[in-house]
Design a protein around this motif. Structure first.
Motif, mmCIF file in Angstrom:
data_model
loop_
_atom_site.group_PDB
_atom_site.id
_atom_site.type_symbol
_atom_site.label_atom_id
_atom_site.label_comp_id
_atom_site.label_asym_id
_atom_site.label_seq_id
_atom_site.Cartn_x
_atom_site.Cartn_y
_atom_site.Cartn_z
ATOM 1 N N ALA A 41 0.819 -1.210 0.000
ATOM 2 C CA ALA A 41 0.000 0.000 0.000
ATOM 3 C C ALA A 41 0.854 1.262 0.000
ATOM 4 N N ALA A 46 -2.217 1.566 -2.923
ATOM 5 C CA ALA A 46 -2.806 1.711 -1.587
ATOM 6 C C ALA A 46 -4.019 0.806 -1.403
ATOM 7 N N THR A 68 -3.531 2.947 4.612
ATOM 8 C CA THR A 68 -2.606 3.783 3.853
ATOM 9 C C THR A 68 -3.382 4.622 2.850
ATOM 10 N N ASN A 70 -3.148 7.505 -0.295
ATOM 11 C CA ASN A 70 -2.388 8.225 -1.316
ATOM 12 C C ASN A 70 -3.085 9.567 -1.545
ATOM 13 N N THR A 100 4.427 8.964 -2.592
ATOM 14 C CA THR A 100 3.233 9.451 -3.282
ATOM 15 C C THR A 100 3.459 10.792 -3.988
#
Length: 242
Positions: A41, A46, A68, A70, A100
């Motif tokens: 993730a 993710a 998680t 993003n 990210t």
């Protein structure tokens, strides 16, 4: 009692077979609970990583999860927060700013943390250098947001001191692959002990690094207990007694 607030589950992208290492590593170092994010993730996908971690968490009770997020996929993030946080096995949110491409000062990260604040759960955010100061500003700007500065800025730990003193909803955890002499002791001496947590970065980094650094700081009594587990239990609303 020890609670590790910065740990991982699943294999890494280099040759390092750690997919099943979590519980064995915890046993070796006497870690009672660990809050983990799925490596998949954090680095790749993710949604897929969160889904895999959710299935794994149903099989045991010593690990708890981070959802998680993003920040560049907020619709997906919102769906995962709604899907996983209410179940009780996920107790917080993880955001890695570098993987990210969402720096702490970015609009994307601010929007993601606004979503997190609405859930009432804390977020572990990757920080390095001066970025921890920007995280304190974002935290102060978003009502009810509670954030953990992952690595407490790493080599920017003195900025982390300034950040924690600027916002009492910002927490520090120390894991880093380098531990300069006196780093932990300097932070503990300058920050409200209620804002300090313990993290190892396992399974990426062997917990011996964090344990050795904390031991070298010579912490005793209530402060040592707060860092080891009490602050984490309170922050994540865990029903745990020593």
């Amino acid at each position: 009692m020890i609670i590790d607030v910065h740990a991982h589950w699943g294999p890494w992208f280099f040759t390092m077979d750690v997919a099943e290492a979590n519980l064995a590593t915890m046993d070796r170092y006497g870690i009672d609970r660990a809050i983990v994010s799925a490596t998949e993730a954090v680095i790749y996908d993710a949604a897929a990583g969160n889904r895999a971690l959710a299935a794994y968490l149903e099989t045991q009770d010593r690990l708890l999860g981070y959802v998680t997020v993003n920040p560049r996929r907020l619709r997906e993030a919102e769906a995962d927060l709604a899907a996983y946080l209410p179940g009780g096995r996920f107790v917080g949110v993880k955001i890695h700013t570098d993987y990210t491409g969402s720096p702490v000062g970015s609009a994307q990260l601010r929007e993601a943390l606004t979503l997190v604040a609405a859930t009432g759960r804390p977020a572990l955010v990757h920080t390095w250098g001066t970025s921890v100061l920007a995280l304190a500003e974002v935290c102060a700007d978003i009502p009810d947001l509670r954030v953990i500065a992952g690595h407490m800025g790493a080599d920017g730990f003195r900025y982390a001191i300034e950040a924690a003193n600027a916002c009492d909803r910002l927490y520090l955890e120390p894991c880093w692959s380098h531990f300069p002499a006196g780093r932990i002791a300097e932070v503990v001496a300058a920050v409200d002990p209620a804002q300090l947590l313990f993290g190892t970065d396992a399974t990426l980094i062997d917990p011996s690094s964090a344990f050795g650094a904390v031991a070298a700081a010579g912490l005793t009594g209530g402060t040592a207990e707060r860092i080891a587990w009490r602050n984490a239990a309170a922050l994540f609303a865990l029903d745990i007694t020593a």
